[in-house]
Design a protein around this motif. Structure first.
Motif, mmCIF file in Angstrom:
data_model
loop_
_atom_site.group_PDB
_atom_site.id
_atom_site.type_symbol
_atom_site.label_atom_id
_atom_site.label_comp_id
_atom_site.label_asym_id
_atom_site.label_seq_id
_atom_site.Cartn_x
_atom_site.Cartn_y
_atom_site.Cartn_z
ATOM 1 N N ALA A 321 0.887 -1.276 -0.011
ATOM 2 C CA ALA A 321 0.042 0.050 -0.109
ATOM 3 C C ALA A 321 0.986 1.357 0.086
ATOM 4 N N ALA A 322 2.128 1.159 0.853
ATOM 5 C CA ALA A 322 2.726 2.443 1.009
ATOM 6 C C ALA A 322 3.360 2.645 -0.370
ATOM 7 N N GLY A 323 3.956 1.569 -1.070
ATOM 8 C CA GLY A 323 4.648 1.888 -2.183
ATOM 9 C C GLY A 323 3.707 2.209 -3.304
ATOM 10 N N ILE A 324 2.601 1.602 -3.375
ATOM 11 C CA ILE A 324 1.609 2.324 -4.299
ATOM 12 C C ILE A 324 1.331 3.609 -4.169
ATOM 13 N N HIS A 325 1.159 4.179 -2.804
ATOM 14 C CA HIS A 325 0.720 5.511 -2.678
ATOM 15 C C HIS A 325 1.884 6.688 -3.161
ATOM 16 N N GLY A 326 3.146 6.062 -2.843
ATOM 17 C CA GLY A 326 4.391 6.812 -3.096
ATOM 18 C C GLY A 326 4.470 6.978 -4.793
ATOM 19 N N ALA A 327 4.249 5.757 -5.533
ATOM 20 C CA ALA A 327 4.200 5.848 -6.849
ATOM 21 C C ALA A 327 3.016 6.752 -7.306
ATOM 22 N N ASP A 335 -2.167 14.971 -7.196
ATOM 23 C CA ASP A 335 -2.218 13.459 -7.463
ATOM 24 C C ASP A 335 -3.005 12.977 -6.091
ATOM 25 N N ARG A 336 -3.039 13.641 -5.073
ATOM 26 C CA ARG A 336 -3.619 13.300 -3.898
ATOM 27 C C ARG A 336 -5.266 13.002 -3.978
ATOM 28 N N LEU A 337 -5.729 13.991 -4.819
ATOM 29 C CA LEU A 337 -7.319 14.014 -5.306
ATOM 30 C C LEU A 337 -7.325 12.967 -6.143
ATOM 31 N N VAL A 338 -6.622 12.776 -6.985
ATOM 32 C CA VAL A 338 -6.999 11.528 -7.778
ATOM 33 C C VAL A 338 -6.936 10.242 -7.052
ATOM 34 N N TRP A 339 -5.758 10.003 -6.236
ATOM 35 C CA TRP A 339 -5.740 8.793 -5.679
ATOM 36 C C TRP A 339 -6.888 8.550 -4.465
ATOM 37 N N PHE A 356 -6.822 -4.181 1.505
ATOM 38 C CA PHE A 356 -6.163 -2.917 0.831
ATOM 39 C C PHE A 356 -6.557 -1.798 0.989
ATOM 40 N N TYR A 357 -8.098 -1.463 0.958
ATOM 41 C CA TYR A 357 -8.657 -0.010 1.135
ATOM 42 C C TYR A 357 -8.142 0.404 2.637
ATOM 43 N N ARG A 358 -8.196 -0.424 3.433
ATOM 44 C CA ARG A 358 -7.891 -0.062 4.911
ATOM 45 C C ARG A 358 -6.608 0.323 4.966
ATOM 46 N N ALA A 359 -5.668 -0.509 4.442
ATOM 47 C CA ALA A 359 -4.156 -0.206 4.378
ATOM 48 C C ALA A 359 -3.774 1.071 3.807
ATOM 49 N N CYS A 360 -4.509 1.363 2.736
ATOM 50 C CA CYS A 360 -4.244 2.470 1.964
ATOM 51 C C CYS A 360 -4.640 3.796 2.871
ATOM 52 N N ARG A 361 -5.951 3.573 3.646
ATOM 53 C CA ARG A 361 -6.488 4.659 4.249
ATOM 54 C C ARG A 361 -5.777 4.989 5.591
ATOM 55 N N GLU A 362 -4.768 4.037 6.052
ATOM 56 C CA GLU A 362 -3.948 4.398 7.142
ATOM 57 C C GLU A 362 -2.698 4.988 6.795
ATOM 58 N N ILE A 363 -2.298 5.162 5.576
ATOM 59 C CA ILE A 363 -1.209 5.995 5.201
ATOM 60 C C ILE A 363 -1.503 7.298 5.293
ATOM 61 N N PRO A 364 -0.737 8.145 6.239
ATOM 62 C CA PRO A 364 -0.720 9.703 6.337
ATOM 63 C C PRO A 364 -0.960 10.450 4.886
ATOM 64 N N ALA A 365 -1.968 11.204 4.876
ATOM 65 C CA ALA A 365 -2.152 11.875 3.634
ATOM 66 C C ALA A 365 -1.169 12.912 3.343
#
Length: 365
Positions: A321-327, A335-339, A356-365
């Motif tokens: 999740a964190a890697g996808i967010h960073g990419a 990009d934050r709004l797109v994601w 996966f949704y929960r893991a992505c939501r836990e990443i600081p915006a």
């Protein structure tokens, strides 16, 4: 011999990592070879695309894509025209150029890395100034470029990111590619290319307008466009193969049941890259980044490291999740709004993607 281990270095050159396959191909290769080629054009294509030899030796694919693209690239190197590999970031241009050089010449290390600061000496030649001051211009003071060495040795030289090199430095290649000679006026001599010499350049589609090739230089190249993987299955296969190779070189333990997360990463990247979900029902905004196959490989490799060192060794949604967010979120403003929109309209509603949704939501915006 595979791509991993045994060389005492983090990343062996292609001719080292796949020495066993190259040797097996050379032994089985009874087709005509151009001057100074280690393999025939057929064997070079087989090395890149994979296959099984008559003795049962399996040649692993180095490039997954249309066969005709590889055949055109290989046949170009057997002519007097140079090869330009063009494509968006992450389409394996560098990877293909390295393996082509390894298969043709047995040496992929003659390389010029193109940047905005690449000097003409990197393409032509330079001088050892201590020798120059002590003895004046002479052969001992001359520092040959990789291009000059390839010309003299009849081998392949590679130029990465050609369009990042200043235009006046690019134009130093025109005489080399058209006349197959490199004058050294300071010594009153020249280096003439011997059979086997050719040049592979790579260029990024997104660098158009940075340092466009002159029409004179572009005519010296045969351009081959490397596309993104045509299907999700092909991209999953590419990512899986490269992650396995990289994981072995880094001594990462194999991750059981990692296929599901690899497919998830590829799905996210393809949907955001294409601007539409896999089923074609939902239009999406695309982020500013390329979301290339190379980046997917990096995300999964990073996830494997997390799973191996801070988890139970099983690749899970939280590991990628964190890697996808960073990419995806390269430009925080755009990009934050797109994601966030993708998470809420696609990921949240997709069956089997809750973790996966929960893991992505836990990443600081």
């Amino acid at each position: 011999m595979g791509a991993a281990g045994g060389h005492g270095v983090l990343r062996p050159h292609a001719e080292q990592a796949f020495a066993g396959e190259l040797a097996a191909l050379a032994a089985a290769d009874d087709r005509p070879r151009p001057a100074r080629w280690r393999l025939s054009p057929w064997a070079v294509a087989t090395y890149l695309l994979g296959g099984t030899l008559r003795d049962g030796t399996v040649i692993t694919p180095k490039y997954v894509g249309p066969r005709r693209i590889v055949e055109v690239a290989v046949s170009t190197l057997a002519t007097d025209r140079a090869l330009l590999l063009l494509g968006v970031p992450g389409t394996a241009k560098t990877w293909v150029s390295e393996h082509l050089a390894a298969a043709v010449s047995g040496d992929s290390t003659l390389l010029v890395q193109g940047t905005a600061g690449t000097p003409e000496e990197a393409v032509r030649y330079g001088w050892n100034y201590a020798q120059l001051l002590a003895r004046g211009p002479g052969q001992e003071a001359l520092v040959p470029s990789p291009v000059m060495r390839a010309m003299a040795g009849g081998t392949i030289v590679r130029i990465e990111e050609l369009t990042r090199i200043p235009a006046d430095v690019q134009d130093a290649l025109i005489t080399i590619l058209s006349e197959k000679t490199l004058p050294v006026p300071e010594l009153g001599q020249e280096v003439q290319a011997v059979p086997g010499f050719n040049l592979i350049a790579t260029a990024n589609d997104r660098d158009r307008g940075v340092n466009e090739l002159s029409s004179a230089l572009r005519r010296r190249f045969n351009t081959v466009v490397l596309p993104l993987p045509a299907t999700a299955e092909a991209e999953v296969d590419i990512v899986s193969r490269r992650v396995e190779q990289i994981g072995r070189s880094l001594d990462l333990p194999p991750a059981p049941d990692g296929a599901a997360e690899i497919r998830r990463v590829v799905t996210v990247f393809r949907e955001l890259r294409d601007g539409v979900t896999t089923d074609g029902r939902t239009r999406l905004k695309s982020p500013t980044g390329a979301l290339s196959t190379a980046e997917a490989i990096s995300v999964v490799t990073g996830g494997l490291a997390l799973a191996a060192h801070f988890g139970d060794g099983v690749l899970r949604p939280g590991d990628v999740a964190a890697g996808i967010h960073g990419a995806v979120v390269r430009d925080p403003a755009a990009d934050r709004l797109v994601w966030q929109e993708y998470l809420e309209t696609v990921v949240r509603e997709r069956d089997g993607w809750k973790d996966f949704y929960r893991a992505c939501r836990e990443i600081p915006a």
